[in-house]
Motif scaffolding. Sequence first.
Motif, short mmCIF file in Angstrom:
data_model
loop_
_atom_site.label_atom_id
_atom_site.label_comp_id
_atom_site.label_asym_id
_atom_site.label_seq_id
_atom_site.Cartn_x
_atom_site.Cartn_y
_atom_site.Cartn_z
N LEU A 142 17.34 -20.77 -23.27
CA LEU A 142 18.54 -21.55 -23.62
C LEU A 142 18.59 -21.76 -25.13
O LEU A 142 19.65 -21.57 -25.77
N GLY A 143 17.46 -22.12 -25.73
CA GLY A 143 17.39 -22.32 -27.17
C GLY A 143 17.69 -21.04 -27.94
O GLY A 143 18.40 -21.04 -28.95
N ALA A 144 17.15 -19.92 -27.45
CA ALA A 144 17.40 -18.63 -28.10
C ALA A 144 18.89 -18.29 -28.07
O ALA A 144 19.45 -17.79 -29.05
N GLY A 145 19.52 -18.58 -26.94
CA GLY A 145 20.96 -18.33 -26.83
C GLY A 145 21.76 -19.17 -27.81
O GLY A 145 22.71 -18.68 -28.44
N LEU A 146 21.40 -20.43 -27.96
CA LEU A 146 22.09 -21.31 -28.91
C LEU A 146 21.89 -20.85 -30.35
O LEU A 146 22.81 -20.93 -31.18
N ARG A 157 18.72 -10.92 -34.75
CA ARG A 157 18.35 -10.12 -33.59
C ARG A 157 17.84 -11.05 -32.50
O ARG A 157 17.22 -12.08 -32.79
N PHE A 158 18.06 -10.67 -31.25
CA PHE A 158 17.67 -11.56 -30.15
C PHE A 158 16.17 -11.83 -30.17
O PHE A 158 15.74 -12.95 -29.88
N ILE A 159 15.37 -10.83 -30.53
CA ILE A 159 13.92 -11.02 -30.54
C ILE A 159 13.52 -12.08 -31.57
O ILE A 159 12.59 -12.86 -31.34
N ASP A 160 14.27 -12.15 -32.70
CA ASP A 160 13.97 -13.17 -33.71
C ASP A 160 14.38 -14.56 -33.24
O ASP A 160 13.68 -15.55 -33.49
N ALA A 161 15.53 -14.64 -32.56
CA ALA A 161 15.97 -15.92 -32.00
C ALA A 161 15.00 -16.38 -30.90
O ALA A 161 14.65 -17.56 -30.82
N LEU A 162 14.56 -15.42 -30.07
CA LEU A 162 13.60 -15.74 -29.00
C LEU A 162 12.26 -16.18 -29.60
O LEU A 162 11.64 -17.13 -29.10
N ALA A 185 23.01 -27.21 -38.07
CA ALA A 185 23.13 -27.20 -36.61
C ALA A 185 21.98 -26.41 -35.99
O ALA A 185 21.39 -26.85 -34.98
N GLY A 186 21.65 -25.26 -36.58
CA GLY A 186 20.52 -24.48 -36.08
C GLY A 186 19.21 -25.22 -36.21
O GLY A 186 18.35 -25.18 -35.31
N GLN A 187 19.03 -25.93 -37.32
CA GLN A 187 17.81 -26.70 -37.52
C GLN A 187 17.70 -27.85 -36.53
O GLN A 187 16.61 -28.16 -36.03
N ILE A 188 18.85 -28.47 -36.21
CA ILE A 188 18.84 -29.56 -35.21
C ILE A 188 18.50 -29.02 -33.83
O ILE A 188 17.79 -29.67 -33.04
N ILE A 189 18.99 -27.82 -33.50
CA ILE A 189 18.63 -27.17 -32.23
C ILE A 189 17.12 -26.94 -32.19
O ILE A 189 16.46 -27.21 -31.18
N ILE A 190 16.57 -26.44 -33.29
CA ILE A 190 15.13 -26.20 -33.37
C ILE A 190 14.37 -27.52 -33.23
O ILE A 190 13.37 -27.60 -32.49
N LEU A 191 14.85 -28.57 -33.91
CA LEU A 191 14.18 -29.87 -33.84
C LEU A 191 14.23 -30.44 -32.42
O LEU A 191 13.26 -31.05 -31.95
N SER A 192 15.34 -30.23 -31.72
CA SER A 192 15.46 -30.70 -30.33
C SER A 192 14.45 -29.99 -29.43
O SER A 192 13.82 -30.62 -28.57
N MET A 193 14.30 -28.68 -29.64
CA MET A 193 13.31 -27.93 -28.86
C MET A 193 11.89 -28.41 -29.18
O MET A 193 11.03 -28.47 -28.29
N ILE A 194 11.64 -28.74 -30.43
CA ILE A 194 10.32 -29.27 -30.81
C ILE A 194 10.04 -30.57 -30.08
O ILE A 194 8.95 -30.77 -29.53
#
Length: 448
Positions: free
Chosen positions: A27-31, A45-50, A74-83
């Motif tokens: 889900l995070g990779a998709g976002l 690339r999807f592998i980098d997002a994954l 926004a991308g950093q906040i997504i990363i922080l949420s996953m953390i």
Amino acid sequence: MFRKFYRTIAASPPRILVLGFAAIIFLGAGLLMLPFSHANGEAPRFIDALFTATSATCVTGLVVVDTGTYWTMAGQIIILSMIQIGGLGFMTMATLFAIFLKRRISLKERLVLQEAFNQTSIEGIIRLVRKVVIYALTIELVGAVLFSIRFMFDMPVGEAIYKGIFHAVSFFNNAGFDIMGDYRSLVDYVGDPLVNIVTMLLIILGGLGFVVLADLVDIRNPKRKLSLHSKVVLSMTGFLIVAGAVVILLFEFSNGRTMGPLNFGEKLLAAFMQSVSPRTAGVNTVDLAGLRQATQFVIVILMFIGASPGSTGGGIKTTTFTALVGAVIAMVRGKEDVVLFKYRLAQERVYKALTVTLFAFGLVILATMILSTTEDHHFLMILFEVTSAFGTVGLTMGLTTQLTLAGKIIIILMMFIGRLGPLTLTYALGPKQGRLMYRNAEGKIIIG
């Protein structure tokens, strides 16, 4: 068919953990693939997002693109949420929402929580979840305030507050992600006492484990004493930090590429930071590629040991290492029992410690051998990267950004296994074994 499949995966708490973490990662990779997540207008690339999503959810910190410049806010906040979800555990977050909605927590959910926190029973597991959330948010808030105040001297107030919050959450969850730009981590603050001390405290508190934190809070009650688990974790954590700092200081004292140009106070800060950080945090204040090989190997050992059970960190864990050391001491002294703080460890615990260590050692060796064929780099550099991924540390000597597609896949798998634990993954994938009703005859082999 789907109902049968659901019953199969729901029958095992380890399987629920594996599938839950995998779902969050994808889900995070998709976002992260969406246009609002990346700054340069070109989708990764999807592998980098994954890879990034796996590193964030598994609170590792290895990155193939610079977090501070490649991703938008926004991308950093997504990363922080996953953390945050990965550090506290997705079941913890789900249970928290259930508590807010006043929904009853089922027995199955309690069993999954027991597995997630490495507890021996489900008794008091919901109280532990509440404590986990309260302790985590409180410690992160204090860290964010202190970081923000310090960063205000170097940048605008809004940016300082944002970076203060990001780094407090990242460091407490032992993720190691930073948004300083150009993969610098905290190199610019190598001699700053406030930044170093706050960072080390966040890493240590996140790596002790929530059970130990609860024990330390309850110790104010004169009727309560520290449990054996807490005593082992605190003593081994303290020993590894001090011993690691002393060894690193001795090896790097005159190294012109790392600590040589620093004054003695800055060298002490740098030595302790480089000793604390390998305990699964992934923060560095000196150039890791410039360290002497002996120092790099010491850091590999610290990364392999990792943090403590029930924490935001990885590795084989301090308690596992302590049990193995205790077993060696008992054998050398001719004793049958492993005794820690006047308590005898059950043989089952020693066997589990040995199993975890051998599993982890085998995985690290296998992944290192594979990467040695796919990546054209020095062996120690590859071993460092693999151990960092397995221990969910996030430290790198510069290999991460140069990984091939095969190398990225191997490191993704190592981060995933390291976060869940090799035994949890084995229990999830393997068939459920019934209890044996007999024991085989005893045999003897020559050892040593």
